[in-house]
Design a protein around this motif. Sequence first.
Motif, PDB file in Angstrom:
ATOM      1  N   CYS A   1       0.828  -1.216   0.000  1.00 45.27           N
ATOM      2  CA  CYS A   1       0.000   0.000   0.000  1.00 45.27           C
ATOM      3  C   CYS A   1       0.857   1.259   0.000  1.00 45.27           C
ATOM      4  CB  CYS A   1      -0.928  -0.002   1.214  1.00 45.27           C
ATOM      5  SG  CYS A   1      -2.259  -1.213   1.106  1.00 45.27           S
ATOM      6  N   LEU A   2       2.049   1.176   0.639  1.00 39.69           N
ATOM      7  CA  LEU A   2       2.966   2.318   0.620  1.00 39.69           C
ATOM      8  C   LEU A   2       3.441   2.585  -0.804  1.00 39.69           C
ATOM      9  CD1 LEU A   2       4.557   4.445   2.243  1.00 39.69           C
ATOM     10  CD2 LEU A   2       6.396   2.759   2.478  1.00 39.69           C
ATOM     11  N   ALA A   3       3.738   1.504  -1.541  1.00 39.31           N
ATOM     12  CA  ALA A   3       4.143   1.660  -2.940  1.00 39.31           C
ATOM     13  C   ALA A   3       3.007   2.293  -3.754  1.00 39.31           C
ATOM     14  CB  ALA A   3       4.537   0.304  -3.521  1.00 39.31           C
ATOM     15  N   VAL A   4       1.788   1.838  -3.530  1.00 37.63           N
ATOM     16  CA  VAL A   4       0.628   2.406  -4.231  1.00 37.63           C
ATOM     17  C   VAL A   4       0.507   3.891  -3.930  1.00 37.63           C
ATOM     18  CG1 VAL A   4      -1.906   2.421  -4.325  1.00 37.63           C
ATOM     19  CG2 VAL A   4      -0.661   0.242  -4.344  1.00 37.63           C
ATOM     20  N   SER A   5       0.681   4.238  -2.656  1.00 33.14           N
ATOM     21  CA  SER A   5       0.548   5.639  -2.247  1.00 33.14           C
ATOM     22  C   SER A   5       1.580   6.523  -2.931  1.00 33.14           C
ATOM     23  CB  SER A   5       0.693   5.741  -0.722  1.00 33.14           C
ATOM     24  OG  SER A   5       0.492   7.051  -0.282  1.00 33.14           O
ATOM     25  N   TRP A   6       2.840   6.085  -2.972  1.00 32.33           N
ATOM     26  CA  TRP A   6       3.889   6.882  -3.607  1.00 32.33           C
ATOM     27  C   TRP A   6       3.689   6.965  -5.122  1.00 32.33           C
ATOM     28  CZ3 TRP A   6       6.791  10.507  -1.889  1.00 32.33           C
ATOM     29  CH2 TRP A   6       7.212  10.510  -0.558  1.00 32.33           C
ATOM     30  N   VAL A   7       3.197   5.882  -5.739  1.00 31.79           N
ATOM     31  CA  VAL A   7       2.929   5.912  -7.182  1.00 31.79           C
ATOM     32  C   VAL A   7       1.838   6.934  -7.489  1.00 31.79           C
ATOM     33  CG1 VAL A   7       1.951   4.601  -9.106  1.00 31.79           C
ATOM     34  CG2 VAL A   7       3.727   3.575  -7.676  1.00 31.79           C
ATOM     35  N   VAL A   8       0.785   6.956  -6.663  1.00 33.57           N
ATOM     36  CA  VAL A   8      -0.305   7.920  -6.862  1.00 33.57           C
ATOM     37  C   VAL A   8       0.218   9.349  -6.739  1.00 33.57           C
ATOM     38  CG1 VAL A   8      -2.444   8.820  -5.866  1.00 33.57           C
ATOM     39  CG2 VAL A   8      -2.139   6.353  -6.151  1.00 33.57           C
TER      40      VAL A   8
END
Length: 631
Positions: A204-211
Amino acid sequence: KNGAVPGEPVKKDENTRRGNWGNQIEFVLTSVGYAVGLGNVWRFPYLCYRNGGGAFMFPYFIMLVFCGIPLFFLELSFGQFASLGCLGVWKVSPMFKGVGYGMMVVSTYIGIYYNVVICIAFYYFFMSMTNLLPWTYCNNPWNTPDCSGVVGTSRPNGSLANVTGMVNGTKRTSPSEEYWRNYVLNISDDIGNFGEVRLPILGCLAVSWVVVFLCLIRGVKSSGKVVYFTATFPYVVLTILFVRGITLEGAIDGIKYYLTPQWKMILDAKVWGDAASQIFYSLGCAWGGLITMASYNKFHNNCYRDSIIISITNCATSVYAGFVIFSILGFMAHHLGVDVSAVADHGPGLAFVAYPEALTLLPISPLWSLLFFFMLILLGLGTQFCLLETLVTAIVDEIGTDWIIKHKTLVTLGVAIVGFLLGVPLTTRAGIYWLLLMDNYAASFSLVIISCIMCICIMYVYGHRNYFKDVEMMLGFPPPFFFRMCWRFISPVIITFILIFTVIQYKPITYNKYIYPGWSLVIGFCMALSSVICIPLYGLYKIATSEGSTFSERLKSAVKPHWSWGPALQEHRVGRYAPSSLLGAPGSDIGVEACPFKEELKEEEKEKRDEISLTIQGSNGSTHTSPLPMA
């Protein structure tokens, strides 16, 4: 129109090199998204009911008027005038550039842990996509014998063992709390015991940074479009939750608990300290984000108007969020037959334990949970956009080459990757301990010191008269008398009060019953000092490398504005910023090439006067004009 000066032609991009906001609505929405964050939802309502309910509003709005709005206006006008980020603006007095580095350090700390909070909200959002919320009952592998849920309980004679919060003589733990501690975090027993990385949280951290990266891929050009949704939709969700909340039984009791004034508490210094601190931290002063966002404004934009609109919107949102939170908590307290204080909480405890548990009592609870966590995600992203843009803009402005400006996207990508890697330790089993440590130390009293020094530099080193003239040249009118008094006297006094209050009220951080060990507190203080220490270190460096044979000469040289300080575009450099005034300044080759020498300029002006005087009206009404050429 986007400017304060009438008749100025509107251009698509005034500053073609750096770029500008597409329009002023984008700037206002971005600034609202930056200022309105998670603290408005999970901190203000709690502070309000703990500090006298409605009585807390009085010191809160007093601090807004005398500290919040003036500081907000100061930072917006500072960044807009120079069209530079939190590092570049210190051309106003190069010795104080360490303040800009301090802002960058603070924004780095906040950006690292803030995105971890957002990623946990993402995780809860994904887990809410189900028919039954996983924290509803106590029949899961992660639950303990002390777990007791609220769903399905009744209240014969007004009480039950689990309703009053006790199970077999021990304190009741809710399924939402056990889900949070034992499953989502799988929390370790000590801050030094990192354990394994929680892979779902890491994902989810990766998703957040990608967004965040995708929304900032074109800088303010892309983020300015995204904020139309991210800054406005939370208000839609708040309104939906508010309408649902006030229709529930017991909601009025919760709202009364939130607002009932306890006027005697106004005499308590702690209440005023909490009000000042909440205003200061909530508006995002001294993070560098306000300076950065304003630097993309057009030069004549009315940032005075914007600062009032954004500050009031931020505070109104905090008050509104209190109704949303306490209507639901009042319903839960009514259902359990306990006082509202027994279910009220703040911080992560409110966002991920108390409020989610209350939502399990509602029909179609997954829908309300999806809405709530989607709102938290959007509130967090609005702040995170500005934190990342602050760092990227500071780096790009500092290097300043055409290549780095053209490839700004690569800088954004690099900062996002580094931010993700630095956030990985916070996804371990001990991550919550480190997250709270950074929240309590990295962004606390250091912000107050940075803001105080910024006021001193602008008002007393650069000079309040110079700055007032700068603002007048930019806006078309001088700063109102009230703001001039606040900038010079009142706001610095309030900031000093906040600092003293923070020191006096200091208590070592704890998390529930866990007491942080001494070595971790030392690390916390080091994080706090790491941003402040930039100021004296850079100041000494600048004095040592400045021109002059004596210390006083070097000091004068170090605090004197850089020759290039002023509006970014030549068309706005008038008065003392006119190119002719730069002659003789160190490194001012551009100024010399761009205009004639002073003597030639005087001769040119004399020729123009002569030509005008020779343009006379003849006896027959004809006009005789001198053939003198125009230079």
